[in-house]
Design a protein around this motif. Structure first.
Motif, mmCIF file in Angstrom:
data_model
loop_
_atom_site.group_PDB
_atom_site.id
_atom_site.type_symbol
_atom_site.label_atom_id
_atom_site.label_comp_id
_atom_site.label_asym_id
_atom_site.label_seq_id
_atom_site.Cartn_x
_atom_site.Cartn_y
_atom_site.Cartn_z
ATOM 1 N N LEU A 141 0.800 -1.228 0.000
ATOM 2 C CA LEU A 141 0.000 0.000 0.000
ATOM 3 C C LEU A 141 0.831 1.277 0.000
ATOM 4 C CD1 LEU A 141 -2.933 -0.941 2.407
ATOM 5 C CD2 LEU A 141 -2.787 -1.151 -0.077
ATOM 6 N N PHE A 142 1.960 1.264 0.699
ATOM 7 C CA PHE A 142 2.743 2.496 0.801
ATOM 8 C C PHE A 142 3.834 2.602 -0.262
ATOM 9 C CE2 PHE A 142 0.719 2.346 4.884
ATOM 10 C CZ PHE A 142 0.541 3.672 5.240
ATOM 11 N N LEU A 143 4.250 1.465 -0.832
ATOM 12 C CA LEU A 143 5.303 1.502 -1.845
ATOM 13 C C LEU A 143 4.819 0.962 -3.186
ATOM 14 C CD1 LEU A 143 9.026 0.673 -1.385
ATOM 15 C CD2 LEU A 143 7.813 -0.299 -3.314
ATOM 16 N N GLY A 144 4.351 -0.273 -3.218
ATOM 17 C CA GLY A 144 4.039 -0.933 -4.475
ATOM 18 C C GLY A 144 2.964 -0.258 -5.301
ATOM 19 N N VAL A 145 1.809 0.009 -4.705
ATOM 20 C CA VAL A 145 0.684 0.587 -5.459
ATOM 21 C C VAL A 145 1.015 1.986 -5.976
ATOM 22 C CG1 VAL A 145 -1.700 1.383 -5.306
ATOM 23 C CG2 VAL A 145 -1.063 -0.837 -4.327
ATOM 24 N N PRO A 146 1.468 2.916 -5.113
ATOM 25 C CA PRO A 146 1.767 4.259 -5.653
ATOM 26 C C PRO A 146 2.904 4.277 -6.667
ATOM 27 C CG PRO A 146 2.439 4.088 -3.337
ATOM 28 C CD PRO A 146 1.628 2.881 -3.651
ATOM 29 N N ILE A 147 3.920 3.442 -6.458
ATOM 30 C CA ILE A 147 5.029 3.397 -7.421
ATOM 31 C C ILE A 147 4.563 2.812 -8.755
ATOM 32 C CG2 ILE A 147 7.117 2.081 -7.958
ATOM 33 C CD1 ILE A 147 7.722 4.595 -6.428
ATOM 34 N N THR A 148 3.687 1.816 -8.707
ATOM 35 C CA THR A 148 3.153 1.228 -9.941
ATOM 36 C C THR A 148 2.378 2.272 -10.742
ATOM 37 O OG1 THR A 148 3.017 -0.979 -8.935
ATOM 38 C CG2 THR A 148 1.671 -0.573 -10.896
ATOM 39 N N PHE A 149 1.534 3.059 -10.055
ATOM 40 C CA PHE A 149 0.796 4.120 -10.745
ATOM 41 C C PHE A 149 1.745 5.143 -11.348
ATOM 42 C CE2 PHE A 149 -3.037 2.863 -8.232
ATOM 43 C CZ PHE A 149 -3.895 2.708 -9.305
ATOM 44 N N ARG A 150 2.832 5.414 -10.627
ATOM 45 C CA ARG A 150 3.817 6.367 -11.125
ATOM 46 C C ARG A 150 4.499 5.821 -12.387
ATOM 47 N NH1 ARG A 150 5.760 10.654 -8.298
ATOM 48 N NH2 ARG A 150 7.642 11.650 -9.118
ATOM 49 N N ILE A 151 4.803 4.530 -12.384
ATOM 50 C CA ILE A 151 5.423 3.904 -13.554
ATOM 51 C C ILE A 151 4.460 3.935 -14.745
ATOM 52 C CG2 ILE A 151 6.263 1.725 -14.500
ATOM 53 C CD1 ILE A 151 8.249 3.040 -12.632
ATOM 54 N N SER A 167 10.033 -8.082 -6.636
ATOM 55 C CA SER A 167 10.870 -9.122 -6.033
ATOM 56 C C SER A 167 10.341 -9.518 -4.659
ATOM 57 C CB SER A 167 12.314 -8.621 -5.916
ATOM 58 O OG SER A 167 13.148 -9.637 -5.401
ATOM 59 N N MET A 168 9.944 -8.521 -3.865
ATOM 60 C CA MET A 168 9.387 -8.819 -2.551
ATOM 61 C C MET A 168 8.060 -9.555 -2.676
ATOM 62 S SD MET A 168 10.198 -8.386 0.684
ATOM 63 C CE MET A 168 11.230 -6.938 0.874
ATOM 64 N N LEU A 169 7.289 -9.190 -3.691
ATOM 65 C CA LEU A 169 5.993 -9.828 -3.910
ATOM 66 C C LEU A 169 6.155 -11.310 -4.245
ATOM 67 C CD1 LEU A 169 3.148 -8.558 -3.803
ATOM 68 C CD2 LEU A 169 3.190 -8.463 -6.299
ATOM 69 N N MET A 170 7.272 -11.674 -4.857
ATOM 70 C CA MET A 170 7.515 -13.066 -5.236
ATOM 71 C C MET A 170 7.686 -13.981 -4.023
ATOM 72 S SD MET A 170 7.209 -13.299 -8.432
ATOM 73 C CE MET A 170 7.793 -14.977 -8.601
ATOM 74 N N THR A 171 7.942 -13.395 -2.860
ATOM 75 C CA THR A 171 8.054 -14.223 -1.663
ATOM 76 C C THR A 171 6.700 -14.810 -1.263
ATOM 77 O OG1 THR A 171 7.711 -12.371 -0.118
ATOM 78 C CG2 THR A 171 9.975 -12.821 -0.821
ATOM 79 N N LEU A 172 5.614 -14.154 -1.682
ATOM 80 C CA LEU A 172 4.276 -14.625 -1.297
ATOM 81 C C LEU A 172 3.954 -16.000 -1.881
ATOM 82 C CD1 LEU A 172 1.658 -14.026 0.210
ATOM 83 C CD2 LEU A 172 0.828 -12.827 -1.817
ATOM 84 N N PRO A 173 3.998 -16.187 -3.210
ATOM 85 C CA PRO A 173 3.723 -17.540 -3.733
ATOM 86 C C PRO A 173 4.762 -18.559 -3.279
ATOM 87 C CG PRO A 173 4.540 -16.113 -5.480
ATOM 88 C CD PRO A 173 4.238 -15.235 -4.312
ATOM 89 N N THR A 174 6.000 -18.094 -3.084
ATOM 90 C CA THR A 174 7.051 -19.006 -2.620
ATOM 91 C C THR A 174 6.694 -19.611 -1.269
ATOM 92 O OG1 THR A 174 8.745 -17.736 -3.802
ATOM 93 C CG2 THR A 174 9.500 -19.195 -2.042
ATOM 94 N N GLU A 175 6.192 -18.754 -0.370
ATOM 95 C CA GLU A 175 5.830 -19.226 0.965
ATOM 96 C C GLU A 175 4.514 -19.993 0.960
ATOM 97 O OE1 GLU A 175 7.571 -19.137 3.696
ATOM 98 O OE2 GLU A 175 9.237 -17.985 2.881
ATOM 99 N N LEU A 176 3.521 -19.466 0.243
ATOM 100 C CA LEU A 176 2.199 -20.107 0.234
ATOM 101 C C LEU A 176 2.239 -21.494 -0.394
ATOM 102 C CD1 LEU A 176 -0.165 -17.124 -0.714
ATOM 103 C CD2 LEU A 176 0.141 -18.193 1.533
#
Length: 218
Positions: A141-151, A167-176
């Protein structure tokens, strides 16, 4: 898949790869903290310097809490959990400062409430889940979403932060999904590698933004 156990000096120890990768993250983050604190002084970079400082502490304690889990149990993870929560709060403050240079009282108050809420949940139940949820909120919410909109708006800045977020988001499927390549490289180890990549991207993102500020001034 079972955790790797080994004996050293009569001690029953666990997860040597977690020890190694967390120590890499710790020294990596501390190096970024030193680099930022010596050369940059804007509120944005100061907050990011604090993020790297607390991440270095968190990873350092996490390394030993994995190794000595048979003796420390979940109590050994308290220093790592708490400093991780503080680190993510510093990242959130940094991004709010970046997007709102003149300040945003409401968002900063929300960050404080999220941090206190995470600490409260840890007191209620000592569980990594609370630190993970707090990290997810900060990164998404504080980094990914606003930065994506900026990109998407084709902004020149934020590319490194975007890839750090991915890269940080990729840890989610890895763990799940519990993706284990071998007993020596389990899902937590894969997540640590993604986190190491994210830290590099975040550090590069800070340098990119500060360089852009300098260019604009000149």
């Amino acid at each position: 898949m079972e955790k790797i156990e080994f004996e050293f000096w009569g001690l029953q120890l666990l997860e040597p790869m977690a020890l190694l990768l967390n120590l890499i993250m710790s020294f990596q983050s501390f190096r970024y903290y030193q680099k930022i604190s010596k050369s940059l002084a804007s509120p944005f970079s100061v907050y990011f310097g604090k993020f790297f400082f607390f991440i270095s502490i968190s990873a350092f304690f996490a390394a030993w809490s994995h190794l000595f889990y048979n003796y420390l149990g979940m109590y050994g993870k308290i220093p790592g959990f708490t400093t991780n929560i503080i680190a993510i709060s510093m990242l959130e403050y940094a991004m709010v400062t970046y997007f709102y240079p003149k300040g945003h009282v409401l968002l900063k108050s929300i960050i404080g409430l999220l941090m206190m809420g995470a600490f409260g949940l840890l007191i209620f139940e000592l569980n990594f889940l609370w630190a993970a949820i707090h990290t997810g909120i900060g990164i998404v919410l504080f980094l990914g979403v606003p930065i994506t909109f900026r990109i998407l708006k084709r902004a020149d800045q934020g590319r490194f932060f975007f890839w750090g977020f991915i890269s940080m988001l990729m840890t989610l499927p890895t763990e799940l999904l519990g993706l284990n390549l071998s007993s020596w490289f389990q899902h937590q180890d894969i997540s640590h590698v993604f986190m190491i990549c994210s830290l590099y991207c975040f550090s590069s993102g800070v340098q990119e933004i500060e360089l852009a500020k300098t260019t604009l001034k000149t």
